[in-house]
Design a protein around this motif. Sequence first.
Motif, PDB file in Angstrom:
ATOM      1  N   ARG A  37     -44.448   5.143  -1.672  1.00  0.00           N
ATOM      2  CA  ARG A  37     -44.332   6.610  -1.585  1.00  0.00           C
ATOM      3  C   ARG A  37     -43.217   7.036  -0.630  1.00  0.00           C
ATOM      4  NH1 ARG A  37     -43.573  11.050  -1.247  1.00  0.00           N
ATOM      5  NH2 ARG A  37     -44.825  12.930  -1.605  1.00  0.00           N
ATOM      6  N   LEU A  38     -42.945   6.219   0.383  1.00  0.00           N
ATOM      7  CA  LEU A  38     -41.937   6.612   1.371  1.00  0.00           C
ATOM      8  C   LEU A  38     -40.632   5.812   1.266  1.00  0.00           C
ATOM      9  CD1 LEU A  38     -44.120   7.406   4.495  1.00  0.00           C
ATOM     10  CD2 LEU A  38     -42.916   9.022   3.009  1.00  0.00           C
ATOM     11  N   ALA A  39     -40.461   5.115   0.154  1.00  0.00           N
ATOM     12  CA  ALA A  39     -39.248   4.309  -0.011  1.00  0.00           C
ATOM     13  C   ALA A  39     -38.035   5.179  -0.353  1.00  0.00           C
ATOM     14  CB  ALA A  39     -39.463   3.280  -1.120  1.00  0.00           C
ATOM     15  N   TYR A  40     -36.863   4.742   0.104  1.00  0.00           N
ATOM     16  CA  TYR A  40     -35.613   5.381  -0.305  1.00  0.00           C
ATOM     17  C   TYR A  40     -35.384   5.128  -1.794  1.00  0.00           C
ATOM     18  CZ  TYR A  40     -34.081   6.544   4.400  1.00  0.00           C
ATOM     19  OH  TYR A  40     -33.972   7.108   5.649  1.00  0.00           O
ATOM     20  N   HIS A  41     -34.817   6.133  -2.468  1.00  0.00           N
ATOM     21  CA  HIS A  41     -34.535   6.004  -3.895  1.00  0.00           C
ATOM     22  C   HIS A  41     -33.431   6.987  -4.268  1.00  0.00           C
ATOM     23  CE1 HIS A  41     -37.559   9.160  -3.408  1.00  0.00           C
ATOM     24  NE2 HIS A  41     -36.991   9.756  -4.441  1.00  0.00           N
ATOM     25  N   GLY A  42     -32.806   6.741  -5.413  1.00  0.00           N
ATOM     26  CA  GLY A  42     -31.743   7.633  -5.872  1.00  0.00           C
ATOM     27  C   GLY A  42     -31.360   7.328  -7.307  1.00  0.00           C
ATOM     28  N   VAL A  43     -30.414   8.123  -7.813  1.00  0.00           N
ATOM     29  CA  VAL A  43     -29.932   7.969  -9.188  1.00  0.00           C
ATOM     30  C   VAL A  43     -28.409   7.834  -9.120  1.00  0.00           C
ATOM     31  CG1 VAL A  43     -29.759   9.054 -11.481  1.00  0.00           C
ATOM     32  CG2 VAL A  43     -31.861   9.308 -10.133  1.00  0.00           C
ATOM     33  N   PRO A  44     -27.891   6.570  -9.055  1.00  0.00           N
ATOM     34  CA  PRO A  44     -26.441   6.406  -8.916  1.00  0.00           C
ATOM     35  C   PRO A  44     -25.652   6.710 -10.179  1.00  0.00           C
ATOM     36  CG  PRO A  44     -27.544   4.260  -8.915  1.00  0.00           C
ATOM     37  CD  PRO A  44     -28.625   5.299  -8.919  1.00  0.00           C
TER      38      PRO A  44
ATOM     39  N   PHE B  64     -34.267   1.843  -6.565  1.00  0.00           N
ATOM     40  CA  PHE B  64     -35.466   1.870  -5.738  1.00  0.00           C
ATOM     41  C   PHE B  64     -35.266   0.957  -4.540  1.00  0.00           C
ATOM     42  CE2 PHE B  64     -39.730   0.596  -4.527  1.00  0.00           C
ATOM     43  CZ  PHE B  64     -40.292   1.837  -4.348  1.00  0.00           C
ATOM     44  N   GLY B  65     -35.232   1.542  -3.365  1.00  0.00           N
ATOM     45  CA  GLY B  65     -34.900   0.795  -2.164  1.00  0.00           C
ATOM     46  C   GLY B  65     -36.103   0.445  -1.313  1.00  0.00           C
ATOM     47  N   ASN B  66     -35.904   0.455  -0.017  1.00  0.00           N
ATOM     48  CA  ASN B  66     -36.943   0.063   0.940  1.00  0.00           C
ATOM     49  C   ASN B  66     -37.253   1.266   1.827  1.00  0.00           C
ATOM     50  OD1 ASN B  66     -35.124  -0.214   3.509  1.00  0.00           O
ATOM     51  ND2 ASN B  66     -34.025  -1.217   1.836  1.00  0.00           N
ATOM     52  N   ALA B  67     -38.257   1.101   2.690  1.00  0.00           N
ATOM     53  CA  ALA B  67     -38.692   2.241   3.502  1.00  0.00           C
ATOM     54  C   ALA B  67     -37.860   2.408   4.776  1.00  0.00           C
ATOM     55  CB  ALA B  67     -40.167   2.084   3.849  1.00  0.00           C
ATOM     56  N   GLU B  68     -36.994   1.439   5.094  1.00  0.00           N
ATOM     57  CA  GLU B  68     -36.312   1.446   6.389  1.00  0.00           C
ATOM     58  C   GLU B  68     -34.940   2.117   6.363  1.00  0.00           C
ATOM     59  OE1 GLU B  68     -38.172  -1.537   5.569  1.00  0.00           O
ATOM     60  OE2 GLU B  68     -39.639  -0.449   6.786  1.00  0.00           O
ATOM     61  N   SER B  69     -34.181   1.890   5.300  1.00  0.00           N
ATOM     62  CA  SER B  69     -32.813   2.411   5.288  1.00  0.00           C
ATOM     63  C   SER B  69     -32.338   2.651   3.866  1.00  0.00           C
ATOM     64  CB  SER B  69     -31.866   1.430   5.978  1.00  0.00           C
ATOM     65  OG  SER B  69     -31.478   0.423   5.075  1.00  0.00           O
ATOM     66  N   ARG B  70     -31.232   3.407   3.740  1.00  0.00           N
ATOM     67  CA  ARG B  70     -30.637   3.725   2.438  1.00  0.00           C
ATOM     68  C   ARG B  70     -29.981   2.511   1.787  1.00  0.00           C
ATOM     69  NH1 ARG B  70     -30.242   8.439   5.018  1.00  0.00           N
ATOM     70  NH2 ARG B  70     -30.413  10.211   3.618  1.00  0.00           N
ATOM     71  N   THR B  71     -29.842   1.441   2.534  1.00  0.00           N
ATOM     72  CA  THR B  71     -29.039   0.306   2.058  1.00  0.00           C
ATOM     73  C   THR B  71     -29.920  -0.789   1.457  1.00  0.00           C
ATOM     74  OG1 THR B  71     -29.103  -0.647   4.248  1.00  0.00           O
ATOM     75  CG2 THR B  71     -27.255   0.801   3.754  1.00  0.00           C
ATOM     76  N   LYS B  72     -29.315  -1.905   1.096  1.00  0.00           N
ATOM     77  CA  LYS B  72     -30.024  -3.035   0.501  1.00  0.00           C
ATOM     78  C   LYS B  72     -31.137  -3.528   1.417  1.00  0.00           C
ATOM     79  CE  LYS B  72     -25.927  -4.804  -1.784  1.00  0.00           C
ATOM     80  NZ  LYS B  72     -25.117  -5.992  -2.073  1.00  0.00           N
ATOM     81  N   PRO B  73     -32.165  -4.165   0.902  1.00  0.00           N
ATOM     82  CA  PRO B  73     -32.328  -4.523  -0.504  1.00  0.00           C
ATOM     83  C   PRO B  73     -32.829  -3.351  -1.370  1.00  0.00           C
ATOM     84  CG  PRO B  73     -34.220  -5.317   0.746  1.00  0.00           C
ATOM     85  CD  PRO B  73     -33.268  -4.674   1.736  1.00  0.00           C
ATOM     86  N   TYR B  74     -32.351  -3.314  -2.598  1.00  0.00           N
ATOM     87  CA  TYR B  74     -32.892  -2.373  -3.566  1.00  0.00           C
ATOM     88  C   TYR B  74     -32.922  -3.008  -4.949  1.00  0.00           C
ATOM     89  CZ  TYR B  74     -27.862  -1.384  -3.766  1.00  0.00           C
ATOM     90  OH  TYR B  74     -26.506  -1.477  -3.821  1.00  0.00           O
ATOM     91  N   THR B  75     -33.673  -2.357  -5.839  1.00  0.00           N
ATOM     92  CA  THR B  75     -33.812  -2.817  -7.217  1.00  0.00           C
ATOM     93  C   THR B  75     -33.311  -1.714  -8.130  1.00  0.00           C
ATOM     94  OG1 THR B  75     -35.830  -3.976  -6.562  1.00  0.00           O
ATOM     95  CG2 THR B  75     -35.470  -3.707  -8.918  1.00  0.00           C
ATOM     96  N   ASP B  76     -32.410  -2.029  -9.058  1.00  0.00           N
ATOM     97  CA  ASP B  76     -31.957  -1.046 -10.044  1.00  0.00           C
ATOM     98  C   ASP B  76     -32.774  -1.188 -11.321  1.00  0.00           C
ATOM     99  OD1 ASP B  76     -30.095  -0.047  -8.326  1.00  0.00           O
ATOM    100  OD2 ASP B  76     -28.353  -0.972  -9.276  1.00  0.00           O
TER     101      ASP B  76
END
Length: 207
Positions: free
Chosen positions: A172-179, A144-156
């Motif tokens: 609702r608009l934060a970057y997120h993914g399943v690594p 679960f990342g931030n709303a600005e970019s795909r990069t850090k900071p994020y929380t796993d």
Amino acid sequence: TEVAPGAVHLPDWLDAGLRRELLEACRSWARPPAGLRTVRTPGGGTMTSRQVCLGWHWYPYRYARTAVDGDGTPVKPFPAWLGELGRRAVTDALSAGAVTAAYDIALINFYGADARMGMHRDGDERSDAPVVSLSLGDTCVFRFGNAESRTKPYTDVELRSGDLFVFGGASRLAYHGVPRVYAGTAPPELGLSGRLNITLRVSGFPA
Ligand code: MD3
Ligand code: FE
């Protein structure tokens, strides 16, 4: 647990009966017509999770009423009971007041051992209603990342079978993914090999 403002993780939220019913329902939704498919992106990429949609069909990066990038048939209906489940999820995770319009989209992603989902934002809906995420089967790392970019900071965060995650407000608009998916970690009694994620969304489109 509130992971970020508006992002609430409720581990083990689904009861045993609902887990079985949801899995059974996903198996039937996965069948043709308009069943499970591989999603191809405009850049020539292939998503490694496979997907089936209810209510509205998502394809990169729009919604349609037919499986336009599948067999072209009408998308399966979004059942009322799934909408009720979405409302209860939002009430439990956020508050009764956080429930807005009716849920009308389900995107169901199936992850095999090698599947991942890259960091992205979900911006194709025309509603800021919270997204409800339900997980079944193998444990994964959810980023679960931030709303600005795909990069850090994020929380796993690890998402396990039966977990609920709700993304409202600023999340609702934060970057997120399943690594990563941990193969073989699904509870054996479920009878699922791999991971299923069901997201419930409000389209904001005219019915
Ligand atoms: C945060 N699915 O379907 S669920 C997706 O586990 C998707 O299959 C992942 O990202 C999965 O788009 C992550 C958690 C999730 C779902 C939707 C979100 C997080 C979200 C929408 C907005 C912000
Ligand atoms: Fe997403």
